[in-house]
Design a protein around this motif. Structure first.
Motif, PDB file in Angstrom:
ATOM      1  N   SER A  46      15.864  -5.015   4.824  1.00  0.00           N
ATOM      2  CA  SER A  46      16.946  -5.924   4.424  1.00  0.00           C
ATOM      3  C   SER A  46      16.726  -7.334   4.970  1.00  0.00           C
ATOM      4  O   SER A  46      17.238  -8.299   4.410  1.00  0.00           O
ATOM      5  N   LYS A  47      15.963  -7.452   6.050  1.00  0.00           N
ATOM      6  CA  LYS A  47      15.693  -8.769   6.641  1.00  0.00           C
ATOM      7  C   LYS A  47      14.491  -9.455   6.001  1.00  0.00           C
ATOM      8  O   LYS A  47      14.300 -10.656   6.188  1.00  0.00           O
ATOM      9  N   MET A  48      13.686  -8.709   5.239  1.00  0.00           N
ATOM     10  CA  MET A  48      12.476  -9.280   4.641  1.00  0.00           C
ATOM     11  C   MET A  48      12.772  -9.948   3.310  1.00  0.00           C
ATOM     12  O   MET A  48      13.609  -9.479   2.542  1.00  0.00           O
ATOM     13  N   THR A  49      12.064 -11.037   3.043  1.00  0.00           N
ATOM     14  CA  THR A  49      12.169 -11.687   1.738  1.00  0.00           C
ATOM     15  C   THR A  49      11.352 -10.900   0.723  1.00  0.00           C
ATOM     16  O   THR A  49      10.526 -10.057   1.090  1.00  0.00           O
ATOM     17  N   LEU A  50      11.563 -11.191  -0.549  1.00  0.00           N
ATOM     18  CA  LEU A  50      10.790 -10.540  -1.598  1.00  0.00           C
ATOM     19  C   LEU A  50       9.302 -10.827  -1.416  1.00  0.00           C
ATOM     20  O   LEU A  50       8.462  -9.934  -1.564  1.00  0.00           O
ATOM     21  N   GLU A  51       8.973 -12.077  -1.065  1.00  0.00           N
ATOM     22  CA  GLU A  51       7.571 -12.457  -0.858  1.00  0.00           C
ATOM     23  C   GLU A  51       6.936 -11.641   0.279  1.00  0.00           C
ATOM     24  O   GLU A  51       5.797 -11.212   0.182  1.00  0.00           O
ATOM     25  N   GLU A  52       7.688 -11.420   1.345  1.00  0.00           N
ATOM     26  CA  GLU A  52       7.175 -10.635   2.467  1.00  0.00           C
ATOM     27  C   GLU A  52       6.940  -9.181   2.054  1.00  0.00           C
ATOM     28  O   GLU A  52       5.938  -8.566   2.438  1.00  0.00           O
ATOM     29  N   LYS A  53       7.856  -8.638   1.263  1.00  0.00           N
ATOM     30  CA  LYS A  53       7.701  -7.256   0.792  1.00  0.00           C
ATOM     31  C   LYS A  53       6.474  -7.126  -0.106  1.00  0.00           C
ATOM     32  O   LYS A  53       5.696  -6.187   0.025  1.00  0.00           O
ATOM     33  N   ILE A  54       6.298  -8.078  -1.008  1.00  0.00           N
ATOM     34  CA  ILE A  54       5.130  -8.061  -1.894  1.00  0.00           C
ATOM     35  C   ILE A  54       3.856  -8.202  -1.070  1.00  0.00           C
ATOM     36  O   ILE A  54       2.872  -7.508  -1.303  1.00  0.00           O
ATOM     37  N   GLY A  55       3.882  -9.090  -0.070  1.00  0.00           N
ATOM     38  CA  GLY A  55       2.727  -9.268   0.797  1.00  0.00           C
ATOM     39  C   GLY A  55       2.341  -7.991   1.520  1.00  0.00           C
ATOM     40  O   GLY A  55       1.162  -7.662   1.656  1.00  0.00           O
ATOM     41  N   GLN A  56       3.328  -7.230   1.969  1.00  0.00           N
ATOM     42  CA  GLN A  56       3.055  -5.962   2.647  1.00  0.00           C
ATOM     43  C   GLN A  56       2.418  -4.955   1.691  1.00  0.00           C
ATOM     44  O   GLN A  56       1.560  -4.172   2.084  1.00  0.00           O
ATOM     45  N   MET A  57       2.826  -4.995   0.440  1.00  0.00           N
ATOM     46  CA  MET A  57       2.315  -4.032  -0.536  1.00  0.00           C
ATOM     47  C   MET A  57       0.931  -4.402  -1.060  1.00  0.00           C
ATOM     48  O   MET A  57       0.228  -3.558  -1.599  1.00  0.00           O
ATOM     49  N   THR A  58       0.549  -5.661  -0.925  1.00  0.00           N
ATOM     50  CA  THR A  58      -0.710  -6.107  -1.527  1.00  0.00           C
ATOM     51  C   THR A  58      -1.757  -6.511  -0.498  1.00  0.00           C
ATOM     52  O   THR A  58      -2.658  -7.268  -0.815  1.00  0.00           O
ATOM     53  N   GLN A  59      -1.641  -6.038   0.715  1.00  0.00           N
ATOM     54  CA  GLN A  59      -2.646  -6.365   1.723  1.00  0.00           C
ATOM     55  C   GLN A  59      -3.979  -5.742   1.311  1.00  0.00           C
ATOM     56  O   GLN A  59      -4.037  -4.606   0.860  1.00  0.00           O
ATOM     57  N   ILE A  60      -5.034  -6.518   1.477  1.00  0.00           N
ATOM     58  CA  ILE A  60      -6.353  -5.984   1.124  1.00  0.00           C
ATOM     59  C   ILE A  60      -7.069  -5.545   2.394  1.00  0.00           C
ATOM     60  O   ILE A  60      -6.784  -6.010   3.491  1.00  0.00           O
ATOM     61  N   CYS A  61      -8.007  -4.663   2.220  1.00  0.00           N
ATOM     62  CA  CYS A  61      -8.777  -4.209   3.363  1.00  0.00           C
ATOM     63  C   CYS A  61     -10.082  -5.011   3.455  1.00  0.00           C
ATOM     64  O   CYS A  61     -10.466  -5.708   2.517  1.00  0.00           O
ATOM     65  N   LEU A  62     -10.748  -4.895   4.559  1.00  0.00           N
ATOM     66  CA  LEU A  62     -11.987  -5.622   4.795  1.00  0.00           C
ATOM     67  C   LEU A  62     -13.063  -5.259   3.768  1.00  0.00           C
ATOM     68  O   LEU A  62     -13.882  -6.098   3.390  1.00  0.00           O
ATOM     69  N   GLN A  63     -13.037  -4.045   3.285  1.00  0.00           N
ATOM     70  CA  GLN A  63     -14.026  -3.581   2.304  1.00  0.00           C
ATOM     71  C   GLN A  63     -14.001  -4.423   1.024  1.00  0.00           C
ATOM     72  O   GLN A  63     -15.018  -4.600   0.367  1.00  0.00           O
ATOM     73  N   ALA A  64     -12.837  -4.961   0.678  1.00  0.00           N
ATOM     74  CA  ALA A  64     -12.697  -5.722  -0.566  1.00  0.00           C
ATOM     75  C   ALA A  64     -13.443  -7.046  -0.532  1.00  0.00           C
ATOM     76  O   ALA A  64     -13.748  -7.602  -1.584  1.00  0.00           O
TER      77      ALA A  64
END
Length: 85
Positions: A46-64
């Motif tokens: 509830s404290k996170m913005t939409l942008e922060e939520k999207i950022g958490q879901m789209t983190q890439i790994c080092l392999q990429a």
């Protein structure tokens, strides 16, 4: 008094009752723990913005962004073109 067979049945019944009550008491604690965790997660979300939520879901790994998929004996090498992209 009690025959040997009756005593075995009583012992086994006591063990089964103990195990069932032990399992049920643990389940209640786990349910409470899960509820506490759920509340904390909901509060954090509830404290996170939409942008922060999207950022958490789209983190890439080092392999990429790697040229090689490093192992314990092979060094990881970053591909600068992939990184820039």
């Amino acid at each position: 008094m009690w025959s040997k067979g009756n005593r075995v049945i009583i012992y086994l019944t006591t063990i089964v009752i103990f195990c069932i009550s032990f399992n049920l008491s643990g389940k209640d604690k786990n349910d409470k723990d899960e509820k506490v965790i759920d509340k904390k997660v909901k509060l954090l979300l509830s404290k996170m913005t939409l942008e922060e939520k999207i950022g958490q879901m789209t983190q890439i790994c080092l392999q990429a962004v790697s040229k090689t998929q490093g192992t314990t004996t092979q060094k990881q090498e970053t591909d600068l073109v992939k990184l820039k992209e």
